[in-house]
Design a protein around this motif. Structure first.
Motif, mmCIF file in Angstrom:
data_model
loop_
_atom_site.group_PDB
_atom_site.id
_atom_site.type_symbol
_atom_site.label_atom_id
_atom_site.label_comp_id
_atom_site.label_asym_id
_atom_site.label_seq_id
_atom_site.Cartn_x
_atom_site.Cartn_y
_atom_site.Cartn_z
ATOM 1 N N SER A 203 0.831 -1.199 0.000
ATOM 2 C CA SER A 203 0.000 0.000 0.000
ATOM 3 C C SER A 203 0.871 1.257 0.000
ATOM 4 C CB SER A 203 -0.913 -0.001 1.222
ATOM 5 O OG SER A 203 -1.712 1.151 1.272
ATOM 6 N N GLY A 204 1.883 1.267 0.870
ATOM 7 C CA GLY A 204 2.795 2.401 0.924
ATOM 8 C C GLY A 204 3.581 2.575 -0.361
ATOM 9 N N GLN A 205 3.952 1.463 -0.986
ATOM 10 C CA GLN A 205 4.702 1.535 -2.237
ATOM 11 C C GLN A 205 3.845 2.087 -3.372
ATOM 12 O OE1 GLN A 205 6.000 -2.538 -2.451
ATOM 13 N NE2 GLN A 205 7.291 -2.311 -0.621
ATOM 14 N N LEU A 206 2.585 1.662 -3.432
ATOM 15 C CA LEU A 206 1.678 2.224 -4.439
ATOM 16 C C LEU A 206 1.443 3.707 -4.169
ATOM 17 C CD1 LEU A 206 -0.279 2.201 -6.785
ATOM 18 C CD2 LEU A 206 -1.994 1.147 -5.290
ATOM 19 N N LEU A 207 1.245 4.046 -2.910
ATOM 20 C CA LEU A 207 1.028 5.445 -2.562
ATOM 21 C C LEU A 207 2.190 6.314 -3.015
ATOM 22 C CD1 LEU A 207 -0.782 7.518 -1.161
ATOM 23 C CD2 LEU A 207 0.322 6.911 1.001
ATOM 24 N N ASN A 208 3.397 5.812 -2.892
ATOM 25 C CA ASN A 208 4.571 6.576 -3.341
ATOM 26 C C ASN A 208 4.493 6.946 -4.819
ATOM 27 O OD1 ASN A 208 6.204 6.960 -1.041
ATOM 28 N ND2 ASN A 208 6.878 4.825 -1.112
ATOM 29 N N GLU A 209 3.840 6.107 -5.602
ATOM 30 C CA GLU A 209 3.714 6.376 -7.034
ATOM 31 C C GLU A 209 2.662 7.446 -7.330
ATOM 32 O OE1 GLU A 209 5.699 5.077 -9.226
ATOM 33 O OE2 GLU A 209 6.693 3.699 -7.842
ATOM 34 N N LEU A 210 1.825 7.744 -6.349
ATOM 35 C CA LEU A 210 0.676 8.626 -6.583
ATOM 36 C C LEU A 210 0.807 9.995 -5.921
ATOM 37 C CD1 LEU A 210 -2.143 5.990 -5.916
ATOM 38 C CD2 LEU A 210 -0.982 6.494 -8.071
ATOM 39 N N MET A 215 -2.160 16.485 -3.405
ATOM 40 C CA MET A 215 -2.886 15.438 -2.682
ATOM 41 C C MET A 215 -3.340 15.978 -1.336
ATOM 42 S SD MET A 215 -3.822 12.108 -2.832
ATOM 43 C CE MET A 215 -2.682 10.991 -3.677
ATOM 44 N N LYS A 216 -4.658 15.952 -1.101
ATOM 45 C CA LYS A 216 -5.206 16.583 0.093
ATOM 46 C C LYS A 216 -5.568 15.611 1.207
ATOM 47 C CE LYS A 216 -7.054 20.408 -2.634
ATOM 48 N NZ LYS A 216 -6.505 19.915 -3.914
ATOM 49 N N SER A 217 -5.809 14.355 0.863
ATOM 50 C CA SER A 217 -6.186 13.421 1.919
ATOM 51 C C SER A 217 -5.945 11.978 1.478
ATOM 52 C CB SER A 217 -7.659 13.593 2.294
ATOM 53 O OG SER A 217 -7.974 12.804 3.415
ATOM 54 N N ILE A 218 -5.413 11.179 2.401
ATOM 55 C CA ILE A 218 -5.165 9.761 2.173
ATOM 56 C C ILE A 218 -5.820 8.996 3.315
ATOM 57 C CG2 ILE A 218 -3.403 7.962 2.032
ATOM 58 C CD1 ILE A 218 -1.554 10.598 1.278
ATOM 59 N N VAL A 219 -6.707 8.074 2.964
ATOM 60 C CA VAL A 219 -7.382 7.248 3.964
ATOM 61 C C VAL A 219 -7.028 5.798 3.684
ATOM 62 C CG1 VAL A 219 -9.588 6.600 4.988
ATOM 63 C CG2 VAL A 219 -9.283 8.913 4.063
ATOM 64 N N LEU A 220 -6.463 5.133 4.663
ATOM 65 C CA LEU A 220 -6.131 3.718 4.528
ATOM 66 C C LEU A 220 -7.348 2.890 4.934
ATOM 67 C CD1 LEU A 220 -2.582 3.786 6.153
ATOM 68 C CD2 LEU A 220 -3.200 4.134 3.747
ATOM 69 N N GLY A 221 -7.664 1.848 4.133
ATOM 70 C CA GLY A 221 -8.879 1.105 4.399
ATOM 71 C C GLY A 221 -8.765 -0.381 4.148
ATOM 72 N N HIS A 222 -9.899 -1.039 4.318
ATOM 73 C CA HIS A 222 -10.044 -2.482 4.127
ATOM 74 C C HIS A 222 -9.049 -3.272 4.972
ATOM 75 C CE1 HIS A 222 -11.328 -6.178 2.293
ATOM 76 N NE2 HIS A 222 -12.103 -5.551 1.419
ATOM 77 N N LEU A 223 -8.840 -2.847 6.207
ATOM 78 C CA LEU A 223 -7.926 -3.557 7.110
ATOM 79 C C LEU A 223 -8.532 -4.888 7.536
ATOM 80 C CD1 LEU A 223 -6.803 -0.598 7.300
ATOM 81 C CD2 LEU A 223 -6.197 -1.146 9.654
ATOM 82 N N SER A 224 -7.703 -5.908 7.548
ATOM 83 C CA SER A 224 -8.114 -7.215 8.064
ATOM 84 C C SER A 224 -8.253 -7.141 9.580
ATOM 85 C CB SER A 224 -7.071 -8.268 7.685
ATOM 86 O OG SER A 224 -7.285 -9.458 8.406
ATOM 87 N N GLU A 240 7.016 3.603 4.691
ATOM 88 C CA GLU A 240 7.284 3.387 3.261
ATOM 89 C C GLU A 240 7.402 4.718 2.531
ATOM 90 O OE1 GLU A 240 7.893 0.785 1.368
ATOM 91 O OE2 GLU A 240 7.669 -0.778 2.890
ATOM 92 N N VAL A 241 6.541 5.661 2.872
ATOM 93 C CA VAL A 241 6.572 6.975 2.219
ATOM 94 C C VAL A 241 7.837 7.739 2.620
ATOM 95 C CG1 VAL A 241 5.426 9.227 2.083
ATOM 96 C CG2 VAL A 241 4.063 7.118 1.983
ATOM 97 N N LYS A 249 7.674 13.230 2.503
ATOM 98 C CA LYS A 249 7.637 12.539 3.781
ATOM 99 C C LYS A 249 6.169 12.324 4.158
ATOM 100 C CE LYS A 249 12.118 12.930 4.106
ATOM 101 N NZ LYS A 249 12.980 11.754 3.829
ATOM 102 N N ALA A 250 5.927 11.326 4.988
ATOM 103 C CA ALA A 250 4.551 11.051 5.383
ATOM 104 C C ALA A 250 3.902 12.259 6.058
ATOM 105 C CB ALA A 250 4.513 9.845 6.316
ATOM 106 N N ALA A 251 4.704 13.029 6.781
ATOM 107 C CA ALA A 251 4.169 14.199 7.495
ATOM 108 C C ALA A 251 3.689 15.292 6.551
ATOM 109 C CB ALA A 251 5.226 14.755 8.442
ATOM 110 N N ASP A 252 4.022 15.178 5.274
ATOM 111 C CA ASP A 252 3.591 16.184 4.299
ATOM 112 C C ASP A 252 2.116 16.053 3.948
ATOM 113 O OD1 ASP A 252 6.214 17.074 4.174
ATOM 114 O OD2 ASP A 252 6.720 15.816 2.449
ATOM 115 N N PHE A 253 1.491 14.945 4.338
ATOM 116 C CA PHE A 253 0.117 14.674 3.917
ATOM 117 C C PHE A 253 -0.737 14.222 5.098
ATOM 118 C CE2 PHE A 253 3.003 13.743 0.434
ATOM 119 C CZ PHE A 253 2.446 14.481 -0.622
ATOM 120 N N PRO A 254 -2.023 14.568 5.068
ATOM 121 C CA PRO A 254 -2.928 14.029 6.093
ATOM 122 C C PRO A 254 -3.265 12.579 5.773
ATOM 123 C CG PRO A 254 -4.133 15.507 4.619
ATOM 124 C CD PRO A 254 -2.695 15.560 4.200
ATOM 125 N N ILE A 255 -2.784 11.662 6.594
ATOM 126 C CA ILE A 255 -3.026 10.238 6.415
ATOM 127 C C ILE A 255 -3.827 9.729 7.615
ATOM 128 C CG2 ILE A 255 -1.979 7.959 6.116
ATOM 129 C CD1 ILE A 255 0.499 9.333 4.990
#
Length: 269
Positions: A203-210, A215-224, A240-241, A249-255
């Motif tokens: 997930s983090g690796q795909l996010l790095n590509e995007l 980018m204003k908001s990132i929501v992680l979902g579908h957790l097992s 990962e970011v 850096k991850a701190a650059d975005f609201p996750i």
């Protein structure tokens, strides 16, 4: 444009996306009551929904579809094979045939002032898709996507997700928890395989590509429920970011992490 996770997890998924004039759901994998109660919090009546867009036929994505369609006459969008599976599950034929709206990957669907772009995903369903939704024009155009149940991603996936303002992105499992957990071997292989689910790391690796400046908001979902937990998904994706070669850096975005049983914060775009 508003974007909110109503429910997200291996036990049920439903996301609301809407503008002032148009309203849709991506998946309806929870009860009709939970969906309508959540819509009430958003000041949206279920009768105002322009459609329910189904990613695939697994129960955690379609549990509430039959009752929603029957009770409120809401159109159901999905690929031809996905809709056929829903027909088969609707043994009493309670869904009006006129409500089925087949779509094809990579062919846009206009629903009110929302433009829905379905594209193929890698998952063990008959014909699964992921949805990108856009609203507005020119500099005011906004784009969001619901990206779950993705065994692997490719450049095709990335190309469809470039330039998003917000994303709900699967972070299904922690690899170590899955490998050492109680699931039988065949199920572990399925989840980790090319037609399963994205791990926290993937997930983090795909996010790095995007990621991009807009980018204003990132929501992680579908957790097992069995193979992940919120803090671990968040920390792994952020690592990962931050550790990638990308200029962010991850701190650059609201996750944030979407919850299984309660609505996420409403994202306004």
């Amino acid at each position: 444009m508003r974007f909110v996770s109503i429910a997200s997890g291996s036990s049920g998924n439903c996301t609301y996306i809407g503008s002032e004039n148009s309203h849709i759901l991506v998946d309806a994998g929870i009860s009709c009551k939970r969906i309508t109660d959540s819509l009430k919090e958003l000041d949206v009546k279920p009768q105002e929904l322009n459609g329910i867009f189904i990613t695939h036929e697994h129960s955690d994505h379609i549990q509430g579809v039959r009752v929603m369609a029957k009770k409120y006459g809401i159109p159901i969008y999905g690929t031809k094979n996905t809709l056929q599976k829903i027909r088969e599950y609707d043994k009493k034929k309670e869904i009006d045939e006129a409500l089925y709206c087949p779509l094809q990957p990579d062919i846009l669907v206009q629903v009110g002032d929302l433009e829905v772009n379905p594209f193929s995903s890698s998952h063990d369903a008959v014909d699964p898709v992921v949805y990108r939704i856009e609203s507005g024009t020119g500099e005011n155009k906004k784009a969001v996507a619901v990206v779950t149940d993705l065994g692997v991603y490719s450049q095709y996936t990335i190309n469809h997700l470039i330039g998003l303002d917000a994303i709900l992105l699967e972070a299904n499992h922690d690899l170590k928890m899955l490998e050492t957990g109680p699931y039988p071997y065949y199920l572990k292989r399925r989840i980790m395989g090319n037609y399963g689910h994205l791990s926290n790391e993937a997930s983090g690796q795909l996010l790095n590509e995007l990621l991009h400046d807009g980018m204003k908001s990132i929501v992680l979902g579908h957790l097992s429920k069995e193979n992940n937990y919120e803090a671990l998904a968040y920390e792994t994706v952020c690592l990962e970011v931050t550790m990638s070669e990308k200029p962010y850096k991850a701190a650059d975005f609201p996750i944030s992490v979407a919850k299984r049983d309660t609505m996420s914060d409403i994202i306004y775009l």
